[in-house]
Design a protein around this motif. Structure first.
Motif, PDB file in Angstrom:
ATOM      1  N   MET A  32      -1.561  13.795   9.432  1.00 22.34           N
ATOM      2  CA  MET A  32      -1.790  13.211   8.116  1.00 22.34           C
ATOM      3  C   MET A  32      -2.792  12.074   8.206  1.00 22.34           C
ATOM      4  SD  MET A  32       1.849  11.210   7.735  1.00 22.34           S
ATOM      5  CE  MET A  32       1.391   9.998   6.540  1.00 22.34           C
ATOM      6  N   LYS A  33      -3.359  11.741   7.061  1.00 24.25           N
ATOM      7  CA  LYS A  33      -4.253  10.584   7.014  1.00 24.25           C
ATOM      8  C   LYS A  33      -4.046   9.859   5.698  1.00 24.25           C
ATOM      9  CE  LYS A  33      -8.520  12.311   4.963  1.00 24.25           C
ATOM     10  NZ  LYS A  33      -9.955  12.447   5.130  1.00 24.25           N
ATOM     11  N   GLY A  34      -4.462   8.618   5.689  1.00 22.16           N
ATOM     12  CA  GLY A  34      -4.362   7.806   4.492  1.00 22.16           C
ATOM     13  C   GLY A  34      -5.377   6.677   4.556  1.00 22.16           C
ATOM     14  N   VAL A  35      -5.683   6.097   3.414  1.00 23.39           N
ATOM     15  CA  VAL A  35      -6.658   5.008   3.332  1.00 23.39           C
ATOM     16  C   VAL A  35      -6.039   3.865   2.533  1.00 23.39           C
ATOM     17  CG1 VAL A  35      -8.937   4.317   2.489  1.00 23.39           C
ATOM     18  CG2 VAL A  35      -8.602   6.599   3.442  1.00 23.39           C
ATOM     19  N   GLY A  36      -6.192   2.645   3.054  1.00 26.77           N
ATOM     20  CA  GLY A  36      -5.686   1.466   2.364  1.00 26.77           C
ATOM     21  C   GLY A  36      -6.099   0.221   3.115  1.00 26.77           C
ATOM     22  N   THR A  37      -5.583  -0.910   2.683  1.00 26.62           N
ATOM     23  CA  THR A  37      -5.875  -2.148   3.408  1.00 26.62           C
ATOM     24  C   THR A  37      -5.154  -2.093   4.752  1.00 26.62           C
ATOM     25  OG1 THR A  37      -3.971  -3.312   2.497  1.00 26.62           O
ATOM     26  CG2 THR A  37      -6.048  -3.454   1.244  1.00 26.62           C
ATOM     27  N   PHE A  38      -5.564  -2.960   5.653  1.00 24.50           N
ATOM     28  CA  PHE A  38      -4.971  -2.944   6.988  1.00 24.50           C
ATOM     29  C   PHE A  38      -3.461  -3.165   6.909  1.00 24.50           C
ATOM     30  CE2 PHE A  38      -3.730  -4.815  11.054  1.00 24.50           C
ATOM     31  CZ  PHE A  38      -4.217  -3.848  11.921  1.00 24.50           C
ATOM     32  N   GLU A  39      -3.051  -4.119   6.090  1.00 23.93           N
ATOM     33  CA  GLU A  39      -1.632  -4.422   5.946  1.00 23.93           C
ATOM     34  C   GLU A  39      -0.853  -3.204   5.442  1.00 23.93           C
ATOM     35  OE1 GLU A  39       1.280  -7.387   3.358  1.00 23.93           O
ATOM     36  OE2 GLU A  39      -0.886  -7.638   3.238  1.00 23.93           O
ATOM     37  N   HIS A  40      -1.404  -2.517   4.456  1.00 27.33           N
ATOM     38  CA  HIS A  40      -0.726  -1.356   3.900  1.00 27.33           C
ATOM     39  C   HIS A  40      -0.673  -0.204   4.896  1.00 27.33           C
ATOM     40  CE1 HIS A  40      -1.871  -3.012  -0.319  1.00 27.33           C
ATOM     41  NE2 HIS A  40      -0.720  -3.525   0.107  1.00 27.33           N
ATOM     42  N   VAL A  41      -1.752  -0.020   5.627  1.00 23.32           N
ATOM     43  CA  VAL A  41      -1.808   1.054   6.626  1.00 23.32           C
ATOM     44  C   VAL A  41      -0.773   0.804   7.725  1.00 23.32           C
ATOM     45  CG1 VAL A  41      -3.267   2.008   8.452  1.00 23.32           C
ATOM     46  CG2 VAL A  41      -4.159   1.777   6.145  1.00 23.32           C
ATOM     47  N   GLU A  53       6.415   7.909   0.687  1.00 29.99           N
ATOM     48  CA  GLU A  53       6.372   6.713   1.533  1.00 29.99           C
ATOM     49  C   GLU A  53       4.978   6.093   1.485  1.00 29.99           C
ATOM     50  OE1 GLU A  53       9.011   5.192   3.486  1.00 29.99           O
ATOM     51  OE2 GLU A  53      10.004   6.419   1.991  1.00 29.99           O
ATOM     52  N   GLY A  54       3.940   6.922   1.530  1.00 32.12           N
ATOM     53  CA  GLY A  54       2.574   6.416   1.454  1.00 32.12           C
ATOM     54  C   GLY A  54       2.308   5.716   0.135  1.00 32.12           C
ATOM     55  N   GLU A  55       2.727   6.335  -0.957  1.00 34.81           N
ATOM     56  CA  GLU A  55       2.526   5.728  -2.270  1.00 34.81           C
ATOM     57  C   GLU A  55       3.286   4.414  -2.399  1.00 34.81           C
ATOM     58  OE1 GLU A  55       3.646   8.686  -5.103  1.00 34.81           O
ATOM     59  OE2 GLU A  55       1.987  10.010  -4.550  1.00 34.81           O
ATOM     60  N   SER A  56       4.446   4.313  -1.743  1.00 32.52           N
ATOM     61  CA  SER A  56       5.249   3.091  -1.856  1.00 32.52           C
ATOM     62  C   SER A  56       4.569   1.893  -1.206  1.00 32.52           C
ATOM     63  CB  SER A  56       6.633   3.298  -1.253  1.00 32.52           C
ATOM     64  OG  SER A  56       6.572   3.350   0.159  1.00 32.52           O
ATOM     65  N   VAL A  57       3.626   2.138  -0.284  1.00 30.74           N
ATOM     66  CA  VAL A  57       2.900   1.033   0.352  1.00 30.74           C
ATOM     67  C   VAL A  57       1.418   1.067  -0.012  1.00 30.74           C
ATOM     68  CG1 VAL A  57       4.494   0.713   2.273  1.00 30.74           C
ATOM     69  CG2 VAL A  57       2.620   2.354   2.505  1.00 30.74           C
ATOM     70  N   SER A  58       1.084   1.731  -1.125  1.00 34.41           N
ATOM     71  CA  SER A  58      -0.284   1.783  -1.662  1.00 34.41           C
ATOM     72  C   SER A  58      -1.270   2.450  -0.699  1.00 34.41           C
ATOM     73  CB  SER A  58      -0.781   0.384  -2.026  1.00 34.41           C
ATOM     74  OG  SER A  58       0.085  -0.211  -2.958  1.00 34.41           O
ATOM     75  N   VAL A  59      -0.814   3.462   0.022  1.00 29.42           N
ATOM     76  CA  VAL A  59      -1.693   4.244   0.888  1.00 29.42           C
ATOM     77  C   VAL A  59      -1.517   5.714   0.511  1.00 29.42           C
ATOM     78  CG1 VAL A  59      -2.279   4.909   3.247  1.00 29.42           C
ATOM     79  CG2 VAL A  59      -1.488   2.594   2.781  1.00 29.42           C
ATOM     80  N   PRO A  60      -2.447   6.263  -0.278  1.00 25.92           N
ATOM     81  CA  PRO A  60      -2.334   7.683  -0.609  1.00 25.92           C
ATOM     82  C   PRO A  60      -2.414   8.508   0.682  1.00 25.92           C
ATOM     83  CG  PRO A  60      -4.075   6.627  -1.884  1.00 25.92           C
ATOM     84  CD  PRO A  60      -3.600   5.633  -0.884  1.00 25.92           C
ATOM     85  N   VAL A  61      -1.478   9.422   0.848  1.00 29.43           N
ATOM     86  CA  VAL A  61      -1.373  10.209   2.075  1.00 29.43           C
ATOM     87  C   VAL A  61      -1.860  11.619   1.813  1.00 29.43           C
ATOM     88  CG1 VAL A  61       0.285  11.228   3.679  1.00 29.43           C
ATOM     89  CG2 VAL A  61       0.526   8.854   2.999  1.00 29.43           C
ATOM     90  N   GLU A  62      -2.637  12.127   2.754  1.00 32.70           N
ATOM     91  CA  GLU A  62      -3.091  13.512   2.708  1.00 32.70           C
ATOM     92  C   GLU A  62      -2.573  14.203   3.967  1.00 32.70           C
ATOM     93  OE1 GLU A  62      -7.223  16.090   2.728  1.00 32.70           O
ATOM     94  OE2 GLU A  62      -7.294  13.965   2.241  1.00 32.70           O
ATOM     95  N   ILE A  63      -1.829  15.273   3.788  1.00 31.23           N
ATOM     96  CA  ILE A  63      -1.305  16.032   4.916  1.00 31.23           C
ATOM     97  C   ILE A  63      -2.390  16.995   5.369  1.00 31.23           C
ATOM     98  CG2 ILE A  63       0.521  17.582   5.714  1.00 31.23           C
ATOM     99  CD1 ILE A  63       1.486  14.750   4.911  1.00 31.23           C
TER     100      ILE A  63
END
Length: 167
Positions: A94-103, A67-77
């Protein structure tokens, strides 16, 4: 004499009809029970689709990462914990990093995932990059997160939620 024979035949016919009716009722009850069991099996499948199978937590983690990859936010559990005082409940961090829209899309996808999920907290923080000439890369799972447009800011999302499990 003829009346006694007719009376005896009527009693016998009544007993046979009662026996036949009892058998018909029994078959109807069995038929209804089979329909109920089949309906219950379908509803059980639907219900179990909302629960994380305790034996397949890895598949749920993979689902979250996908799901994270599908919105360009790599997810780390960061953690998967079973609460000691509550049965059938897992806490996922979990955490992830991306643009505000993607997050925000990631948070929305998790909230609307086809599981029984209750968000405990969600923090979205802007990643501060120093104004040095060489940008500091943001790492998730040891890999740098690419910045497509330098004017776009990166945001880090930290999410903790509970999900109902089967065991």
């Amino acid at each position: 004499f003829v009346f006694r024979i007719i009376k005896h035949k009527n009693e016998h016919t009544g007993a046979v009809l009662a026996s036949i009716q009892s058998t018909i009722d029994q078959k109807d009850n069995i038929s209804n029970l089979q329909k109920t069991v089949n309906d219950t099996k379908e509803k059980e499948k639907l219900l179990s689709s909302y629960l994380v199978q305790a034996n397949f937590v890895n598949e749920f983690i993979t689902f979250l990462e996908t799901e994270g990859e599908s919105v360009s936010v790599p997810v780390e559990i960061l953690g998967v914990n079973a609460l000691p005082d509550v049965k059938n409940l897992l806490t996922i961090e979990m955490k992830g990093v991306g643009t505000f829209e993607h997050v925000v899309r990631l948070v929305s996808l998790i909230q609307n995932a086809p599981y029984q999920i209750k968000l405990n907290h969600t923090y979205i923080n802007k990643v501060i990059v120093s104004s040095a000439p060489a940008p500091v890369p943001v790492l998730v799972k040891g890999k740098p997160v690419p910045v497509i447009n330098p004017s776009e800011s990166l945001f880090e999302v930290n999410i903790e939620f509970n999900v109902v499990s089967t065991e």
